[in-house]
Structure formats: structure tokens, C-alpha cells
Write a protein that holds these residues in place. Sequence first.
Motif, PDB file in Angstrom:
ATOM      1  N   ASP A 200      50.688  41.017  45.153  1.00 13.17           N
ATOM      2  CA  ASP A 200      49.542  40.101  45.192  1.00 13.17           C
ATOM      3  C   ASP A 200      48.239  40.869  45.454  1.00 13.17           C
ATOM      4  O   ASP A 200      47.190  40.549  44.895  1.00 13.17           O
ATOM      5  CB  ASP A 200      49.729  39.048  46.301  1.00 13.17           C
ATOM      6  N   LEU A 201      48.312  41.878  46.334  1.00 15.02           N
ATOM      7  CA  LEU A 201      47.094  42.651  46.640  1.00 15.02           C
ATOM      8  C   LEU A 201      46.623  43.399  45.385  1.00 15.02           C
ATOM      9  O   LEU A 201      45.432  43.468  45.082  1.00 15.02           O
ATOM     10  CB  LEU A 201      47.358  43.631  47.792  1.00 15.02           C
ATOM     11  N   VAL A 202      47.597  43.913  44.617  1.00 14.65           N
ATOM     12  CA  VAL A 202      47.282  44.601  43.357  1.00 14.65           C
ATOM     13  C   VAL A 202      46.629  43.616  42.376  1.00 14.65           C
ATOM     14  O   VAL A 202      45.616  43.926  41.741  1.00 14.65           O
ATOM     15  CB  VAL A 202      48.576  45.215  42.746  1.00 14.65           C
ATOM     16  N   THR A 203      47.186  42.409  42.284  1.00 13.59           N
ATOM     17  CA  THR A 203      46.609  41.386  41.395  1.00 13.59           C
ATOM     18  C   THR A 203      45.181  41.057  41.813  1.00 13.59           C
ATOM     19  O   THR A 203      44.272  40.957  40.977  1.00 13.59           O
ATOM     20  CB  THR A 203      47.468  40.091  41.433  1.00 13.59           C
ATOM     21  N   ALA A 204      44.969  40.902  43.126  1.00 16.65           N
ATOM     22  CA  ALA A 204      43.625  40.567  43.625  1.00 16.65           C
ATOM     23  C   ALA A 204      42.638  41.689  43.270  1.00 16.65           C
ATOM     24  O   ALA A 204      41.497  41.427  42.850  1.00 16.65           O
ATOM     25  CB  ALA A 204      43.660  40.347  45.133  1.00 16.65           C
ATOM     26  N   ALA A 205      43.081  42.939  43.413  1.00 16.96           N
ATOM     27  CA  ALA A 205      42.198  44.071  43.096  1.00 16.96           C
ATOM     28  C   ALA A 205      41.806  44.040  41.613  1.00 16.96           C
ATOM     29  O   ALA A 205      40.636  44.262  41.264  1.00 16.96           O
ATOM     30  CB  ALA A 205      42.889  45.390  43.441  1.00 16.96           C
ATOM     31  N   HIS A 206      42.769  43.746  40.751  1.00  7.12           N
ATOM     32  CA  HIS A 206      42.452  43.659  39.317  1.00  7.12           C
ATOM     33  C   HIS A 206      41.478  42.513  39.040  1.00  7.12           C
ATOM     34  O   HIS A 206      40.575  42.641  38.218  1.00  7.12           O
ATOM     35  CB  HIS A 206      43.734  43.506  38.480  1.00  7.12           C
ATOM     36  N   LYS A 207      41.652  41.393  39.754  1.00  9.42           N
ATOM     37  CA  LYS A 207      40.731  40.257  39.556  1.00  9.42           C
ATOM     38  C   LYS A 207      39.309  40.661  39.933  1.00  9.42           C
ATOM     39  O   LYS A 207      38.353  40.304  39.255  1.00  9.42           O
ATOM     40  CB  LYS A 207      41.167  39.073  40.413  1.00  9.42           C
ATOM     41  N   LEU A 208      39.182  41.412  41.029  1.00 14.96           N
ATOM     42  CA  LEU A 208      37.842  41.845  41.463  1.00 14.96           C
ATOM     43  C   LEU A 208      37.220  42.791  40.432  1.00 14.96           C
ATOM     44  O   LEU A 208      36.018  42.751  40.177  1.00 14.96           O
ATOM     45  CB  LEU A 208      37.918  42.518  42.835  1.00 14.96           C
ATOM     46  N   GLN A 209      38.068  43.626  39.833  1.00 17.23           N
ATOM     47  CA  GLN A 209      37.553  44.523  38.789  1.00 17.23           C
ATOM     48  C   GLN A 209      37.111  43.708  37.568  1.00 17.23           C
ATOM     49  O   GLN A 209      36.072  43.991  36.972  1.00 17.23           O
ATOM     50  CB  GLN A 209      38.601  45.566  38.419  1.00 17.23           C
ATOM     51  N   GLN A 210      37.888  42.681  37.248  1.00 17.88           N
ATOM     52  CA  GLN A 210      37.489  41.812  36.113  1.00 17.88           C
ATOM     53  C   GLN A 210      36.170  41.092  36.392  1.00 17.88           C
ATOM     54  O   GLN A 210      35.413  40.772  35.485  1.00 17.88           O
ATOM     55  CB  GLN A 210      38.581  40.790  35.796  1.00 17.88           C
ATOM     56  N   MET A 211      35.880  40.851  37.673  1.00 23.58           N
ATOM     57  CA  MET A 211      34.599  40.202  38.029  1.00 23.58           C
ATOM     58  C   MET A 211      33.430  41.173  37.920  1.00 23.58           C
ATOM     59  O   MET A 211      32.278  40.777  38.088  1.00 23.58           O
ATOM     60  CB  MET A 211      34.641  39.687  39.476  1.00 23.58           C
ATOM     61  N   GLY A 212      33.718  42.461  37.743  1.00 16.45           N
ATOM     62  CA  GLY A 212      32.639  43.414  37.514  1.00 16.45           C
ATOM     63  C   GLY A 212      32.535  44.576  38.486  1.00 16.45           C
ATOM     64  O   GLY A 212      31.729  45.483  38.285  1.00 16.45           O
ATOM     65  N   ALA A 213      33.338  44.558  39.556  1.00 17.73           N
ATOM     66  CA  ALA A 213      33.299  45.707  40.480  1.00 17.73           C
ATOM     67  C   ALA A 213      33.955  46.895  39.772  1.00 17.73           C
ATOM     68  O   ALA A 213      35.028  46.746  39.186  1.00 17.73           O
ATOM     69  CB  ALA A 213      34.053  45.373  41.758  1.00 17.73           C
ATOM     70  N   LYS A 214      33.321  48.077  39.826  1.00 16.65           N
ATOM     71  CA  LYS A 214      33.883  49.212  39.072  1.00 16.65           C
ATOM     72  C   LYS A 214      35.143  49.753  39.749  1.00 16.65           C
ATOM     73  O   LYS A 214      36.161  49.992  39.102  1.00 16.65           O
ATOM     74  CB  LYS A 214      32.834  50.317  38.965  1.00 16.65           C
ATOM     75  N   ASN A 215      35.044  49.999  41.050  1.00 18.57           N
ATOM     76  CA  ASN A 215      36.161  50.567  41.807  1.00 18.57           C
ATOM     77  C   ASN A 215      36.456  49.647  42.993  1.00 18.57           C
ATOM     78  O   ASN A 215      35.520  49.131  43.616  1.00 18.57           O
ATOM     79  CB  ASN A 215      35.795  51.957  42.333  1.00 18.57           C
TER      80      ASN A 215
END
Length: 275
Positions: free
Chosen positions: A164-179
Motif C-alpha cells: 500500500d505504501l508503494v501504491t501511495a508513493a506512485h499516486k503522489l508521483q502521478q500527482m506531479g511530485a518528481k521524487n
Amino acid sequence: MKRDVFMANEYPQVMTIAGSDSDGSAGMQADLHTFFTRKVYGISVMTACVAGNSYGIHASISLPLDFINQEFADIAADFKVKAAKTGMLADSSLIKNVVQNYKEYDFGPLVVDPVIMTKHGNMLLEESAFETLRELLVPLATVITPNFYESEKLADMKINNDDDLVTAAHKLQQMGAKNVVAKGYHQDSNQTEVRDFVLLESGKSFWLSAPYHHTTHINGTGDSLSACIAAEIAKGTDIEQAIRIAKNYVNTAIWNEIAVGHKFGPINHWAPKSE
Ligand SMILES: Nc1ncnc2c1ncn2[C@@H]1O[C@H](COP(=O)(O)OP(=O)(O)OP(=O)(O)O)[C@@H](O)[C@H]1O
Ligand SMILES: Cc1ncc(COP(=O)(O)O)c(N)n1
């Protein structure tokens, strides 16, 4: 007596855009302790102030937007900021104001510590501002460093395990955060390890783990982690290395406690070796 002349590029200028915490353990004070010990010159745009001590936070105010605009304008007129970080931004109007100023001036890469709630449960961002944070600030982040609770809120999902933490990180990247540095859970007294998930712009990802330290002295860990990443970026360190250095920095500061405050104390910014 011989005078040493320090050239401007020996002390990169780094800016924190954050709230003041009167007990010195967290917020802007933790950022400036970090900048000082990492040997960068710390500049500060104060957004809000909280009154509190090691027992908790007891009052909070936001500074007027006109005053914050003036802080940004004065810094831009005189300094060459190489990187910056955000901390407590309190509400939607403050987030919009910071985003507008960040777009107007050149302050370099931005590390966003999306401060929503302290680890002792005090809300530092109004719930009505979560959407503004997602839409306007997250896309400006060169690096975003949510804690476990902030990942749940920003990614709008429950996090029950590593996947779930990995999924959340990918969602944040999709929102535009680079890293993304998605910090793991660390409230369980039976745990032996802390694990943060890192997702880089290149798509590379890895876990950063460290032993769990049983202590009440962990105020300001997130502030210091994000401040150290910004300090390293300002020095020219690449993002992955900046994140690794910051994790070691905070870990050492947690493991070498200082006796300050009677309840939830600060970490020890003097303990890590400075470079
Ligand atoms: N008890 C602990 N033992 C070891 N490492 C810890 C402990 N508490 C926090 N950390 C580490 O400190 C770093 C900062 O994470 P944390 O989740 O505390 O951020 P945060 O909640 O944003 O902090 P802040 O309270 O400053 O807002 C992470 O790398 C985390 O693993
Ligand atoms: C002004 C300000 N900004 C951020 C924090 C994070 O707090 P904590 O380290 O206790 O979670 C804080 N306590 N105060």
C-alpha cells in the motif's frame, strides 16, 4: 591576524518556508538547526507560529499574507537561494500564496514536507486545504516527504502494508511530485525496524531501513529529514544521495538523545558528523 574570506559558493543558501515552533524541537527551528550543522546558510520565510513545549502545542497563528509576500520579495532581491523546503502552511490561502511566490521567483528545487499533523496528533493544516496541497503544491515538489499519515491523506487510501505504501508513493508521483520519500509506520512499540520507501523520477525505487529506536525524543525528525535533503541539493548532491545522506543524518540524531524537555523531546542535531 589572518582573516579567512569565505566565497559565496562555499556556503550555499537554502530557504525554509515553514512555521515556528516555540519549543525549538520541530518546524523552522529544526530546519535551521539542520542547515547550520550541514554547513549551508539558512534563510527563512515564516508562515505561522505555534506556541508549545515538550508536552504539546497550545496555540497557533498564521502570519498575514502581505507580510509573507514581503519576506519572499526581500529574500529574492538579495539572496541566491539554491534550494528550498516547505513545512507548516496552515491553510489553503497560505498554500496558494507560497505557490504563487515560488513561481514568481527562482529559488531552485523544492522539497515539500507536506505537514498535516504532528506525530502527537495536533493538526497543523486545515482539512479543507488537502485538495489545494494536492493540486498546487505537490506538482512543484522535486522531492516530497510525507509521513505515513500524510501519504494516506494525500493518496486518499488506507495503508495497511508495504504494498500500500508503494501504491501511495506512485499516486503522489502521478500527482506531479518528481521524487517521493514515503516514510513508514513507526508507532508500534514492538517493531524493530523503520522502513521508508523511495521512488525516484527515473522510476528506480528502494527501501531505506534502520533500526527502530525506542524513545520519546523524535520531535522534528520529518522536518530535519526534508531540510537535510534540501541542504544537500543546494550543495549539488544528486537526489538519491541527498536522500540517503538525510536518512543517515536523522537516524544518528535520533540515536544520540539529548535531555531537553520533560516529555516529547528533540533529536540531537550535533550528533551526525557534519560535512
Ligand atoms: N523511533 C524511531 N526510530 C528510528 N527512526 C525513526 C523513529 N521515528 C522516526 N524515525 C525516522 O525519522 C524519519 C522521519 O520520519 P517521520 O515519519 O517521523 O516524519 P514526520 O512524522 O514527518 O516527522 P515530524 O514529526 O517532524 O513531522 C524517517 O526516516 C523515520 O523512519
Ligand atoms: C511549526 C511546526 N511544524 C512542523 C511540526 C512537526 O512536528 P512533529 O515533529 O512534532 O511531528 C511542528 N511540531 N511544528
